[in-house]
Write a protein that holds these residues in place. Structure first.
Motif, PDB file in Angstrom:
ATOM      1  N   ALA A 204      11.324   8.125  13.431  1.00 22.64           N
ATOM      2  CA  ALA A 204      11.707   7.304  12.280  1.00 22.64           C
ATOM      3  C   ALA A 204      11.948   8.181  11.054  1.00 22.64           C
ATOM      4  O   ALA A 204      12.900   7.969  10.293  1.00 22.64           O
ATOM      5  N   GLY A 205      11.099   9.187  10.865  1.00 28.98           N
ATOM      6  CA  GLY A 205      11.284  10.100   9.745  1.00 28.98           C
ATOM      7  C   GLY A 205      12.581  10.881   9.844  1.00 28.98           C
ATOM      8  O   GLY A 205      13.278  11.090   8.834  1.00 28.98           O
ATOM      9  N   LEU A 206      12.937  11.304  11.042  1.00 26.74           N
ATOM     10  CA  LEU A 206      14.199  12.024  11.230  1.00 26.74           C
ATOM     11  C   LEU A 206      15.390  11.112  10.984  1.00 26.74           C
ATOM     12  O   LEU A 206      16.412  11.544  10.433  1.00 26.74           O
ATOM     13  N   LEU A 207      15.280   9.860  11.402  1.00 24.17           N
ATOM     14  CA  LEU A 207      16.366   8.910  11.145  1.00 24.17           C
ATOM     15  C   LEU A 207      16.538   8.673   9.644  1.00 24.17           C
ATOM     16  O   LEU A 207      17.666   8.593   9.146  1.00 24.17           O
ATOM     17  N   ARG A 208      15.412   8.574   8.936  1.00 26.48           N
ATOM     18  CA  ARG A 208      15.505   8.417   7.480  1.00 26.48           C
ATOM     19  C   ARG A 208      16.206   9.617   6.860  1.00 26.48           C
ATOM     20  O   ARG A 208      17.043   9.480   5.971  1.00 26.48           O
ATOM     21  N   GLY A 209      15.843  10.804   7.323  1.00 28.33           N
ATOM     22  CA  GLY A 209      16.397  12.015   6.736  1.00 28.33           C
ATOM     23  C   GLY A 209      17.845  12.264   7.085  1.00 28.33           C
ATOM     24  O   GLY A 209      18.504  13.088   6.437  1.00 28.33           O
ATOM     25  N   ASN A 210      18.358  11.589   8.100  1.00 30.68           N
ATOM     26  CA  ASN A 210      19.728  11.815   8.552  1.00 30.68           C
ATOM     27  C   ASN A 210      20.651  10.638   8.247  1.00 30.68           C
ATOM     28  O   ASN A 210      21.754  10.567   8.796  1.00 30.68           O
ATOM     29  N   THR A 211      20.208   9.720   7.410  1.00 37.24           N
ATOM     30  CA  THR A 211      21.047   8.579   7.039  1.00 37.24           C
ATOM     31  C   THR A 211      21.141   8.479   5.517  1.00 37.24           C
ATOM     32  O   THR A 211      20.277   8.982   4.791  1.00 37.24           O
ATOM     33  N   ARG A 212      22.186   7.830   5.067  1.00 40.33           N
ATOM     34  CA  ARG A 212      22.430   7.674   3.638  1.00 40.33           C
ATOM     35  C   ARG A 212      21.948   6.303   3.162  1.00 40.33           C
ATOM     36  O   ARG A 212      21.551   5.456   3.972  1.00 40.33           O
ATOM     37  N   ALA A 213      22.033   6.089   1.846  1.00 39.59           N
ATOM     38  CA  ALA A 213      21.559   4.819   1.290  1.00 39.59           C
ATOM     39  C   ALA A 213      22.365   3.646   1.812  1.00 39.59           C
ATOM     40  O   ALA A 213      21.824   2.537   1.976  1.00 39.59           O
ATOM     41  N   MET A 214      23.652   3.859   2.102  1.00 42.23           N
ATOM     42  CA  MET A 214      24.484   2.743   2.580  1.00 42.23           C
ATOM     43  C   MET A 214      24.350   2.493   4.083  1.00 42.23           C
ATOM     44  O   MET A 214      24.876   1.519   4.610  1.00 42.23           O
ATOM     45  N   ASP A 215      23.658   3.376   4.802  1.00 42.76           N
ATOM     46  CA  ASP A 215      23.439   3.188   6.236  1.00 42.76           C
ATOM     47  C   ASP A 215      22.239   2.274   6.467  1.00 42.76           C
ATOM     48  O   ASP A 215      21.482   1.984   5.539  1.00 42.76           O
ATOM     49  N   ALA A 216      22.064   1.852   7.710  1.00 46.89           N
ATOM     50  CA  ALA A 216      20.962   0.938   8.024  1.00 46.89           C
ATOM     51  C   ALA A 216      20.264   1.378   9.306  1.00 46.89           C
ATOM     52  O   ALA A 216      20.616   0.936  10.403  1.00 46.89           O
ATOM     53  N   PRO A 217      19.248   2.261   9.208  1.00 48.60           N
ATOM     54  CA  PRO A 217      18.441   2.608  10.387  1.00 48.60           C
ATOM     55  C   PRO A 217      17.375   1.540  10.617  1.00 48.60           C
ATOM     56  O   PRO A 217      16.683   1.145   9.679  1.00 48.60           O
ATOM     57  N   CYS A 218      17.239   1.070  11.843  1.00 51.48           N
ATOM     58  CA  CYS A 218      16.314  -0.022  12.159  1.00 51.48           C
ATOM     59  C   CYS A 218      15.442   0.364  13.354  1.00 51.48           C
ATOM     60  O   CYS A 218      15.905   1.038  14.277  1.00 51.48           O
ATOM     61  N   ARG A 219      14.220  -0.106  13.343  1.00 50.53           N
ATOM     62  CA  ARG A 219      13.372   0.037  14.530  1.00 50.53           C
ATOM     63  C   ARG A 219      13.432  -1.269  15.297  1.00 50.53           C
ATOM     64  O   ARG A 219      13.005  -2.325  14.809  1.00 50.53           O
ATOM     65  N   MET A 220      13.930  -1.195  16.541  1.00 50.25           N
ATOM     66  CA  MET A 220      14.165  -2.396  17.326  1.00 50.25           C
ATOM     67  C   MET A 220      13.003  -2.738  18.252  1.00 50.25           C
ATOM     68  O   MET A 220      12.844  -3.880  18.661  1.00 50.25           O
ATOM     69  N   GLY A 221      12.212  -1.734  18.646  1.00 54.03           N
ATOM     70  CA  GLY A 221      11.099  -1.956  19.561  1.00 54.03           C
ATOM     71  C   GLY A 221      10.189  -0.752  19.547  1.00 54.03           C
ATOM     72  O   GLY A 221      10.300   0.128  18.684  1.00 54.03           O
ATOM     73  N   ARG A 222       9.275  -0.678  20.502  1.00 56.23           N
ATOM     74  CA  ARG A 222       8.317   0.423  20.520  1.00 56.23           C
ATOM     75  C   ARG A 222       9.015   1.765  20.585  1.00 56.23           C
ATOM     76  O   ARG A 222       8.687   2.694  19.849  1.00 56.23           O
ATOM     77  N   ASP A 223       9.991   1.891  21.500  1.00 56.33           N
ATOM     78  CA  ASP A 223      10.676   3.163  21.727  1.00 56.33           C
ATOM     79  C   ASP A 223      12.156   3.118  21.389  1.00 56.33           C
ATOM     80  O   ASP A 223      12.881   4.069  21.685  1.00 56.33           O
ATOM     81  N   SER A 224      12.628   2.018  20.802  1.00 57.20           N
ATOM     82  CA  SER A 224      14.071   1.866  20.602  1.00 57.20           C
ATOM     83  C   SER A 224      14.413   1.672  19.124  1.00 57.20           C
ATOM     84  O   SER A 224      13.665   1.043  18.372  1.00 57.20           O
ATOM     85  N   PHE A 225      15.576   2.214  18.743  1.00 54.25           N
ATOM     86  CA  PHE A 225      16.035   2.195  17.363  1.00 54.25           C
ATOM     87  C   PHE A 225      17.541   1.935  17.359  1.00 54.25           C
ATOM     88  O   PHE A 225      18.222   2.120  18.369  1.00 54.25           O
TER      89      PHE A 225
END
Length: 325
Positions: free
Chosen positions: A219-240
């Motif tokens: 999750a931290g890597l996804l935050r660091g690799n996305t911009r403010a206009m992007d939408a990283p989501c956690r969908m389940g235990r192991d899925s994003f």
């Protein structure tokens, strides 16, 4: 007593073990040394070539001599090699050894009745202790950083509920808005489905707590690799899932490939133990790989399945339908 002439194979063994710092020796039935390589002589503090014919009692403190004699005697009733750990305290220094000793029947070269091999483990134990301490310090720092980051995000964004990512129930809303925006402004965007690979591919299996720590790191890597206009989501235990606004298929692939490499080299620490992980990703873009919201998600899902089918640790692109018109 002089050392007997040994078979070349025995000498080759002694030289090879000496090269890695392992002490190898032969004793007769009276526990007197028949042969010892240079590493054994250095261990016992004996001048080169002066060990043959001598016994432990002439070389070592009485308590240590008695312990070695008992171990030599115990070999008489145990078939095959016997492994053990041994500690020597001399001159204020503690040295730890891994040992392998075995009875020779029939007698070995020079009438030898016992073979012993000692390999010092003290440097390795010290290195392991230092590494564990460093990992514990790193883990503590990671927890502090995560707490600070989550505190800042809880004050400034709705992502905090998902560990810094948007929760799964918001993914559809973000996707719907991006489809509408893309259709109005005639621009691309990409959807990426991400899944943690099975831990067995990287080494020992992770328990539930390990798995959650790995997911938090991702999750931290996804935050660091996305911009403010992007939408990283956690969908389940192991899925994003990640929505990359205004990004085409090629750019999305390049960015996700960079993220995949970061995951494969990321060091995650829990309880002083280093955890490794990899991910599989499926990338699809609107409107090139699909022209409907449901079709886009299905295209990314199919690409993810392909990445997993290739063994994981892979980024797969959704296929672009061929239009004959």
């Amino acid at each position: 007593m002089t050392a007997p002439a040994l078979d070349p194979s025995w000498m080759s063994l002694a030289v090879a073990l000496d090269a890695i710092g392992a002490a190898v020796y032969l004793k007769d039935g009276n526990s007197r040394y028949v042969f010892a390589n240079e590493a054994t002589e250095r261990l016992l503090g004996i001048a080169h070539g002066s060990l043959a014919g001598r016994a432990d009692a002439e070389l070592l403190p009485p308590a240590l001599t008695a312990t070695l004699r008992l171990q030599d005697q115990a070999l008489g009733v145990q078939p095959g090699p016997v492994r053990s750990e041994f500690t020597i305290d001399r001159d204020g220094q503690r040295r730890e050894f891994q040992t392998v000793r075995m009875r020779l029947d029939p007698a070995g070269p020079g009438g030898a009745a016992l073979l012993g091999v000692w390999l010092e483990s003290s440097p390795l134990r010290r290195a392991e202790a230092s590494l564990r301490e460093a990992l514990l310090q790193l883990e503590a720092q990671q927890q502090v950083n995560a707490g600070l980051r989550e505190d800042a995000e809880s004050r400034g964004t709705s992502r905090a509920a998902g560990g810094g990512l948007y929760p799964a129930e918001q993914f559809e809303d973000h996707l719907r808005r991006e489809v509408d925006l893309s259709m109005r402004e005639h621009r691309e965007f990409a959807v990426v489905l991400v899944e943690l690979d099975p831990a067995s591919a990287q080494g020992p299996a992770h328990d539930e707590a390990d798995r959650e720590r790995v997911a938090e790191s991702l999750a931290g890597l996804l935050r660091g690799n996305t911009r403010a206009m992007d939408a990283p989501c956690r969908m389940g235990r192991d899925s994003f899932a990640v929505l990359l606004s205004g990004v085409g298929l090629a750019t999305a692939h390049s960015r996700m490939e960079s993220l995949r490499r970061q995951c494969a080299t990321q060091l995650v620490v829990r309880d002083g133990q280093a955890l490794r992980f990899t991910v599989s990703m499926g990338v699809a873009s609107f409107p090139h790989t699909a022209q409907t919201q449901s079709g886009l998600v299905q295209a990314a899902s199919d690409a993810l399945a392909e990445a997993k089918q290739r063994g994981g640790n892979h980024v797969a692109l959704a296929s672009i339908p061929f239009d004959p018109r």
